[in-house]
Design a protein around this motif. Structure first.
Motif, PDB file in Angstrom:
ATOM      1  N   SER A   3       0.825  -1.205   0.000  1.00 29.73           N
ATOM      2  CA  SER A   3       0.000   0.000   0.000  1.00 29.73           C
ATOM      3  C   SER A   3       0.859   1.255   0.000  1.00 29.73           C
ATOM      4  O   SER A   3       0.549   2.234  -0.694  1.00 29.73           O
ATOM      5  CB  SER A   3      -0.922  -0.004   1.223  1.00 29.73           C
ATOM      6  OG  SER A   3      -0.156  -0.048   2.412  1.00 29.73           O
ATOM      7  N   ALA A  45       2.331   1.600  -3.464  1.00 32.49           N
ATOM      8  CA  ALA A  45       1.301   2.020  -4.421  1.00 32.49           C
ATOM      9  C   ALA A  45       0.942   3.488  -4.225  1.00 32.49           C
ATOM     10  O   ALA A  45       0.758   4.235  -5.194  1.00 32.49           O
ATOM     11  CB  ALA A  45       0.057   1.146  -4.259  1.00 32.49           C
ATOM     12  N   GLY A  46       0.854   3.920  -2.970  1.00 30.41           N
ATOM     13  CA  GLY A  46       0.555   5.322  -2.709  1.00 30.41           C
ATOM     14  C   GLY A  46       1.653   6.247  -3.194  1.00 30.41           C
ATOM     15  O   GLY A  46       1.375   7.299  -3.784  1.00 30.41           O
ATOM     16  N   LEU A 101       3.789   5.579  -5.607  1.00 29.60           N
ATOM     17  CA  LEU A 101       3.784   5.557  -7.069  1.00 29.60           C
ATOM     18  C   LEU A 101       2.657   6.428  -7.627  1.00 29.60           C
ATOM     19  O   LEU A 101       2.849   7.170  -8.600  1.00 29.60           O
ATOM     20  CB  LEU A 101       3.626   4.116  -7.551  1.00 29.60           C
ATOM     21  CG  LEU A 101       3.625   3.909  -9.077  1.00 29.60           C
ATOM     22  CD1 LEU A 101       4.951   4.371  -9.667  1.00 29.60           C
ATOM     23  CD2 LEU A 101       3.372   2.440  -9.412  1.00 29.60           C
ATOM     24  N   THR A 102       1.497   6.349  -6.997  1.00 27.92           N
ATOM     25  CA  THR A 102       0.366   7.169  -7.452  1.00 27.92           C
ATOM     26  C   THR A 102       0.664   8.654  -7.294  1.00 27.92           C
ATOM     27  O   THR A 102       0.368   9.459  -8.189  1.00 27.92           O
ATOM     28  CB  THR A 102      -0.895   6.812  -6.656  1.00 27.92           C
ATOM     29  OG1 THR A 102      -1.169   5.413  -6.812  1.00 27.92           O
ATOM     30  CG2 THR A 102      -2.082   7.615  -7.144  1.00 27.92           C
ATOM     31  N   SER A 103       1.266   9.040  -6.171  1.00 26.69           N
ATOM     32  CA  SER A 103       1.594  10.445  -5.946  1.00 26.69           C
ATOM     33  C   SER A 103       2.620  10.953  -6.949  1.00 26.69           C
ATOM     34  O   SER A 103       2.491  12.062  -7.490  1.00 26.69           O
ATOM     35  CB  SER A 103       2.117  10.641  -4.519  1.00 26.69           C
ATOM     36  OG  SER A 103       1.149  10.244  -3.565  1.00 26.69           O
ATOM     37  N   VAL A 147       3.299   9.681  -9.981  1.00 31.26           N
ATOM     38  CA  VAL A 147       2.719   9.735 -11.324  1.00 31.26           C
ATOM     39  C   VAL A 147       1.766  10.917 -11.445  1.00 31.26           C
ATOM     40  O   VAL A 147       1.766  11.643 -12.461  1.00 31.26           O
ATOM     41  CB  VAL A 147       2.004   8.412 -11.652  1.00 31.26           C
ATOM     42  CG1 VAL A 147       1.234   8.516 -12.965  1.00 31.26           C
ATOM     43  CG2 VAL A 147       3.017   7.279 -11.735  1.00 31.26           C
ATOM     44  N   SER A 148       0.948  11.137 -10.419  1.00 25.16           N
ATOM     45  CA  SER A 148       0.016  12.258 -10.447  1.00 25.16           C
ATOM     46  C   SER A 148       0.749  13.594 -10.498  1.00 25.16           C
ATOM     47  O   SER A 148       0.383  14.493 -11.272  1.00 25.16           O
ATOM     48  CB  SER A 148      -0.896  12.202  -9.223  1.00 25.16           C
ATOM     49  OG  SER A 148      -1.758  13.315  -9.186  1.00 25.16           O
TER      50      SER A 148
END
Length: 390
Positions: free
Chosen positions: A164, A167-168, A170-172, A174-175
């Motif tokens: 988690s 993933a968090g 990576l999401t931050s 990429v965003s």
């Protein structure tokens, strides 16, 4: 006094909307936050475009200004835009080239010195008889180098094994990267069509806003633009001068991490008042890992340099350009930092300078000599925004 029904309707609608905002403030704040989050790439693009426009306008003024060739005139905007972006990219690459190797070397040095420091502390506590004998024998038998290595491996494995968290992150990332890319693209569109956008905005304001309010808004925007422009140029110039002087002095006195600390001092100087203390604290900690005596000497040198910079360089480069007294600079940095953090420190000074200039101009307009007639005073008051627009 005759009251029109349109005025009553406007007052009623305004009161009703105010009641809705107060009563449903949480929902309203959520909608507002959602809108700001959705428009974050566009807002980022506007900020990038404003900063790039300073460089681009400078290049445009020096790109064959007296030429009448159609090819030169058509190529002026794209060539200057590319030059401005390449200038910023080159500056960032130069700073990273200075800072990154030094940071890696400092981290390696810290990891190598931590076990020795822990053993030294244990021996010192043993000599002054503070630790119990059982705890002292336990600490003496510990292999601190191996313990630190195991601790780092445990942290690395624990963080890497958390899906988690990964993933968090990576999401931050990429965003943030997507917002930056969209902002860059949007800034290019803004800069390429800034003249057309300015004309369209002026047409809208002339048609839908009353002339007196329109002139006041133009005056407000011109003051804000002038304050931000002068502040950005002045702060960048002052940061370059301070960083260069700090690096040169550290090289002369043979302080470690001269180039990296000089770059950090220069970058932190973009933050008024508080930036010098932030850069000095970072430099002191880095030099302290090598030599505590040199770290103290570095603080003495930095204090002297800050005094010279604050009394000679800053007033000439930044202080006179924004026209804001030192007391209000400190107040703007404090309040802005408390509201928006580092961003508030950066925005607080130009906003305070604009408010200070507007209030000063308004006071001058109100302090009209008693010998002048009211009609003359009103004419002078209305002429100030119009003169600023021209």
């Amino acid at each position: 006094m005759q009251i029109e029904w349109k005025s009553c309707l406007r007052v009623g609608i305004s009161v009703f909307l105010l009641f809705l905002c107060i009563h449903y403030w949480e929902s309203f704040a959520g909608i507002l936050q959602l809108g700001i989050g959705a428009a974050a790439p566009l807002l980022t693009g506007c900020v990038i475009a404003y900063v790039i426009n300073i460089l681009m306008s400078f290049y445009e003024r020096h790109y064959f200004p007296s030429s009448s060739q159609p090819l030169v005139n058509k190529s002026r905007r794209p060539v200057c835009l590319i030059g401005a972006f390449l200038t910023l990219v080159g500056i960032l690459a130069f700073l990273l080239r200075l800072v990154v190797p030094e940071v890696v070397a400092c981290i390696q040095l810290l990891l190598a010195e931590v076990p020795g420091v822990l053993n030294y502390l244990v021996d010192l506590l043993s000599k002054i008889n503070i630790l119990p004998e059982t705890l002292e024998s336990f600490l003496n038998d510990v292999n601190w180098k191996e313990a630190v290595s195991k601790l780092l491996n445990l942290l690395y494995q624990g963080v890497g094994g958390t899906f988690s968290f990964a993933a968090g992150m990576l999401t931050s990332v990429v965003s943030g990267a997507m917002n930056l890319v969209i902002g860059l693209i949007f800034s290019i569109y803004l800069l390429m069509g800034k003249d057309r956008l300015r004309n369209q905005l002026n047409r809208l304001m002339n048609q839908y806003i009353r002339p007196r309010v329109n002139n006041s808004l133009h005056y407000l925007f011109s003051v804000l633009d002038d304050c931000f422009h002068r502040y950005i140029v002045g702060q960048c110039t002052e940061a370059v001068i301070l960083g260069a002087l700090c690096t040169l002095g550290m090289l002369i006195f043979q302080f470690p991490y001269a180039t990296m600390i000089g770059a950090v001092i220069g970058f932190s100087a973009l933050i008024p008042v508080a930036g010098a203390y932030i850069g000095g604290a970072v430099g002191f900690l880095l030099i302290f890992t090598v030599s505590p005596a040199k770290a103290i000497l570095f603080l003495v040198y930095l204090v002297i340099l800050q005094q010279l910079e604050g009394n000679l360089i800053y007033p000439r480069v930044v202080g006179t350009s924004i026209g804001l007294p030192g007391l209000w600079v400190l107040a703007a940095v404090t309040v802005g930092g408390g509201i928006l953090g580092i961003g508030g420190m950066l925005l607080g000074v130009p906003v305070a300078a604009a408010v200070y200039r507007l209030i000063r101009a308004d006071l001058k307009n109100r302090e009209v000599p008693q010998m002048e007639s009211p009609s003359q005073a009103e004419a002078e008051t209305e002429s100030v925004p119009q003169q600023a627009v021209e």
